[in-house]
Scaffold this motif. Structure first.
Motif, PDB file in Angstrom:
ATOM      1  N   ALA A 286      67.883  38.541  18.784  1.00 31.21           N
ATOM      2  CA  ALA A 286      66.866  38.200  16.722  1.00 31.21           C
ATOM      3  C   ALA A 286      66.065  37.524  17.176  1.00 31.21           C
ATOM      4  O   ALA A 286      64.217  36.882  16.906  1.00 31.21           O
ATOM      5  CB  ALA A 286      67.213  38.709  15.782  1.00 31.21           C
TER       6      ALA A 286
ATOM      7  N   ALA B 288      62.996  37.350  19.645  1.00 34.74           N
ATOM      8  CA  ALA B 288      61.985  38.323  19.509  1.00 34.74           C
ATOM      9  C   ALA B 288      60.909  37.932  18.272  1.00 34.74           C
ATOM     10  O   ALA B 288      60.033  38.560  18.885  1.00 34.74           O
ATOM     11  CB  ALA B 288      62.685  39.506  19.406  1.00 34.74           C
ATOM     12  N   PHE B 289      61.707  37.842  17.245  1.00 35.93           N
ATOM     13  CA  PHE B 289      61.003  38.035  15.586  1.00 35.93           C
ATOM     14  C   PHE B 289      60.709  36.245  14.964  1.00 35.93           C
ATOM     15  O   PHE B 289      60.011  36.142  14.480  1.00 35.93           O
ATOM     16  CB  PHE B 289      62.195  38.528  14.604  1.00 35.93           C
ATOM     17  CG  PHE B 289      62.364  40.010  15.147  1.00 35.93           C
ATOM     18  CD1 PHE B 289      61.024  41.189  15.427  1.00 35.93           C
ATOM     19  CD2 PHE B 289      63.744  40.331  15.885  1.00 35.93           C
ATOM     20  CE1 PHE B 289      60.966  42.166  15.667  1.00 35.93           C
ATOM     21  CE2 PHE B 289      64.496  41.598  15.548  1.00 35.93           C
ATOM     22  CZ  PHE B 289      63.219  42.355  15.939  1.00 35.93           C
ATOM     23  N   PHE B 290      61.345  35.099  15.458  1.00 38.23           N
ATOM     24  CA  PHE B 290      61.307  34.414  14.864  1.00 38.23           C
ATOM     25  C   PHE B 290      60.317  33.216  15.674  1.00 38.23           C
ATOM     26  O   PHE B 290      60.923  32.059  15.664  1.00 38.23           O
ATOM     27  CB  PHE B 290      62.136  34.008  14.214  1.00 38.23           C
ATOM     28  CG  PHE B 290      62.426  34.408  13.109  1.00 38.23           C
ATOM     29  CD1 PHE B 290      62.186  35.115  12.192  1.00 38.23           C
ATOM     30  CD2 PHE B 290      64.011  35.058  13.083  1.00 38.23           C
ATOM     31  CE1 PHE B 290      61.996  36.148  10.995  1.00 38.23           C
ATOM     32  CE2 PHE B 290      64.089  36.561  12.367  1.00 38.23           C
ATOM     33  CZ  PHE B 290      63.210  36.845  11.560  1.00 38.23           C
ATOM     34  N   SER B 291      59.760  33.287  16.872  1.00 37.07           N
ATOM     35  CA  SER B 291      59.822  32.258  18.375  1.00 37.07           C
ATOM     36  C   SER B 291      58.582  31.657  17.817  1.00 37.07           C
ATOM     37  O   SER B 291      58.086  32.904  17.364  1.00 37.07           O
ATOM     38  CB  SER B 291      60.174  32.850  18.826  1.00 37.07           C
ATOM     39  OG  SER B 291      59.098  34.117  19.557  1.00 37.07           O
ATOM     40  N   SER B 292      58.195  30.997  18.045  1.00 34.13           N
ATOM     41  CA  SER B 292      56.666  30.386  17.854  1.00 34.13           C
ATOM     42  C   SER B 292      55.828  29.830  18.932  1.00 34.13           C
ATOM     43  O   SER B 292      57.184  29.097  19.526  1.00 34.13           O
ATOM     44  CB  SER B 292      56.581  29.096  16.238  1.00 34.13           C
ATOM     45  OG  SER B 292      57.332  28.522  16.992  1.00 34.13           O
TER      46      SER B 292
END
Length: 93
Positions: free
Chosen positions: A35, A38-42
């Motif tokens: 998660a 997939a959703f919080f990577s910068s």
């Protein structure tokens, strides 16, 4: 299930098998890393890791390892011997 016949004095460890507990812990951390990747990577985090989605890859590997532990415990269950309860000694007075 197991291919070997079980004797009358044994049963499987079931949910208390250490492989299931290890699989749950590794799988939980794997899902969290999936998660996060997939959703919080910068873009800054991606740059720090050299363009590699480290959280995503590590999470996927951990989920696969957890599945291996669950499969292993299902295919080769641990047989726990059942010990009979001690009989009460009858005292005659």
């Amino acid at each position: 299930m197991s291919t070997t016949p079980k004797s009358a004095g044994q049963h499987s460890a079931g949910a208390f098998d250490i492989r299931n507990i290890i699989g749950i812990v590794i799988g939980t951390y794997g899902v969290i890393l999936l998660a996060m990747g997939a959703f919080f990577s910068s873009p800054e985090q991606l740059e720090k890791s050299g363009g590699l989605h480290a959280n995503l890859i590590a999470g996927f590997v951990m989920v696969v390892v957890a599945a291996v532990f669950f499969t292993w415990s299902h295919l080769r269950p641990i047989e726990v011997p059942v010990t009979p309860a001690p009989k009460e000694q009858a005292t005659t007075e």
